[in-house]
Design an enzyme around this catalytic site. Structure first.
Site, PDB file in Angstrom:
ATOM      1  N   HIS A  64       0.993  -1.402   0.210  1.00 31.68           N
ATOM      2  CA  HIS A  64       0.126  -0.030  -0.059  1.00 31.68           C
ATOM      3  C   HIS A  64       0.941   1.250  -0.160  1.00 31.68           C
ATOM      4  CE1 HIS A  64      -3.749  -2.208   1.750  1.00 31.68           C
ATOM      5  NE2 HIS A  64      -3.855  -2.440   0.396  1.00 31.68           N
ATOM      6  N   ASP A  66       1.170   4.053   1.193  1.00 28.94           N
ATOM      7  CA  ASP A  66       1.609   4.709   2.476  1.00 28.94           C
ATOM      8  C   ASP A  66       2.785   3.987   2.951  1.00 28.94           C
ATOM      9  OD1 ASP A  66      -0.467   3.149   2.835  1.00 28.94           O
ATOM     10  OD2 ASP A  66      -1.066   3.788   4.752  1.00 28.94           O
ATOM     11  N   HIS A  67       3.195   3.049   2.702  1.00 25.14           N
ATOM     12  CA  HIS A  67       4.267   2.261   3.243  1.00 25.14           C
ATOM     13  C   HIS A  67       5.485   2.182   2.395  1.00 25.14           C
ATOM     14  CE1 HIS A  67       2.008   0.913   6.689  1.00 25.14           C
ATOM     15  NE2 HIS A  67       1.012   1.133   5.957  1.00 25.14           N
ATOM     16  N   HIS A 142      -3.751  -8.463   6.559  1.00 23.85           N
ATOM     17  CA  HIS A 142      -4.236  -7.384   6.327  1.00 23.85           C
ATOM     18  C   HIS A 142      -4.931  -7.547   4.760  1.00 23.85           C
ATOM     19  CE1 HIS A 142      -4.348  -3.006   5.818  1.00 23.85           C
ATOM     20  NE2 HIS A 142      -3.373  -2.972   4.942  1.00 23.85           N
ATOM     21  N   ASP A 212       0.327  -3.280   8.609  1.00 19.37           N
ATOM     22  CA  ASP A 212      -0.836  -2.752   9.139  1.00 19.37           C
ATOM     23  C   ASP A 212      -1.831  -4.303   9.064  1.00 19.37           C
ATOM     24  OD1 ASP A 212      -0.201  -0.618   8.092  1.00 19.37           O
ATOM     25  OD2 ASP A 212      -1.801  -0.105   6.727  1.00 19.37           O
ATOM     26  N   HIS A 270       0.013   5.136  12.989  1.00 15.17           N
ATOM     27  CA  HIS A 270      -0.896   4.740  11.778  1.00 15.17           C
ATOM     28  C   HIS A 270      -2.418   5.183  12.035  1.00 15.17           C
ATOM     29  CE1 HIS A 270      -2.768   2.423   8.370  1.00 15.17           C
ATOM     30  NE2 HIS A 270      -1.462   2.590   7.721  1.00 15.17           N
TER      31      HIS A 270
HETATM   32 ZN   LIG Z   1      -2.115  -1.021   4.229  1.00 14.50          ZN
END
Ligand SMILES: [Zn+2]
Length: 313
Positions: A64, A66-67, A142, A212, A270
């Site tokens: 994802h 955002d990582h 996740h 996550d 997060h």
């Molecule tokens: Zn994620």
């Protein structure tokens, strides 16, 4: 020897309210281990006067954006600064392809090698045997393949107090003491005992990173008893249905888990951009697990290697 975690980003999905996407640096002695690399990571490294040249290994939990959207920018900066030392990159399948494509179309040739390790197993793997630390994946739950990471410091040899060393010991026997093994003669009589001759053993420290994920029993054994646990808390418990649906965790759930796993400290982060204030997270989690801390930008957490709890926040 240093064992310290630096938080560079605490936001989920988008930058918001002074928070940035996930990125952390774990300093072990003089090496920096980077964990996730959100968009603002290199900016934050500069802001907190940390040094990107000291990053040797990068661990990406999942793909994802955002990582990992900060990664190619960080690699380009390292290149512009003349880096020659290799980067060891651990990530799910596809990241090598993404990076190569970005470099290809920007006609960038890195002057340092990247060694990729693809994380495609459903079970935990021992992915790094470093002189100071072992690193294992923690398979999480996740929406897409996602790994947490467990950093376990290697046991350190015992230090000998030379003033207490009997003169008749051989070099082999001294080496044995340093390994923590008492020395006995051929008849089994004690010649030298570790506790009489060596300084107190130093603690081997551990850090588990869980982001996550939805809470899942399957990863409980990996976090049990760690000195420091980072666990994502995207939502407060009032949005537990949303957390379940999006495969995330609430502050209450993370604190209950930390308490049950008997960890030393819990760091949470997060945070969803819907929350202006992160204080309710610490109130919710802290009421269940007292040693909970907000993993906000610029915070750092030192783990001491003394057996007695002399840790400071
Ligand atoms: Zn994620």
């Amino acid at each position: 020897m240093d064992f310290e975690l630096f938080i560079l980003g605490s936001s989920s999905a988008t930058p918001s309210k002074g928070r940035y996407q996930s990125a952390q640096l774990l300093k072990i002695h003089t090496d920096f281990f980077m964990i996730d690399c959100g968009e603002a990571a290199q900016y934050q490294i500069g802001r907190y006067k940390l040094n990107h040249a000291k990053i040797s290994h990068i661990f990406i939990s999942h793909l994802h954006g955002d990582h990992f959207f900060g990664l190619v920018g960080l690699l380009s900066t390292m290149n512009l600064y003349g880096r020659k030392n290799p980067i060891y990159l651990y990530a799910p399948p596809g990241l090598d392809e993404i990076i190569q494509l970005q470099l290809k179309y920007s006609e960038t040739i890195l002057q340092f090698p990247i060694h990729y390790t693809t994380l495609d197993k459903n079970e935990s793997e021992h992915i790094l045997d470093h002189p100071l630390v072992d690193v294992y994946t923690i398979p999480l739950d996740h929406r897409i393949r996602c790994n947490g990471f467990l950093f376990k410091e290697k046991p350190k040899p015992f230090k000998i107090d030379k003033s207490k060393l009997p003169p008749d010991l051989s070099l082999l026997e001294i080496a044995q003491l340093k390994q923590g093994i008492d020395v006995v003669d051929d008849d089994g009589n004690s010649k030298a005992r570790v506790e009489d001759i060596c300084f107190k053993a130093l603690k081997t420290r551990s850090y588990a990173y869980c982001s996550d994920t939805k809470i899942n029993e399957s990863y409980f054994p990996f976090i049990e008893g760690v000195d420091l646990l980072y666990h994502e808390t995207t939502f407060l418990d009032e949005l537990i249905d949303r957390a379940n649906k999006t495969f995330h965790t609430t502050a209450k759930q993370a604190a209950e888990l930390a308490k049950r796993a008997n960890v030393g400290k819990l760091v949470i982060g997060h945070f969803s951009s819907r929350y202006y204030d992160t204080e309710p997270f610490i109130i919710e989690a802290g009421s269940i697990f007292e040693k909970t801390y907000l993993g906000v930008e610029g915070s750092s957490f030192v783990i001491s290697d003394r057996i007695k709890d002399e840790e400071n926040h």
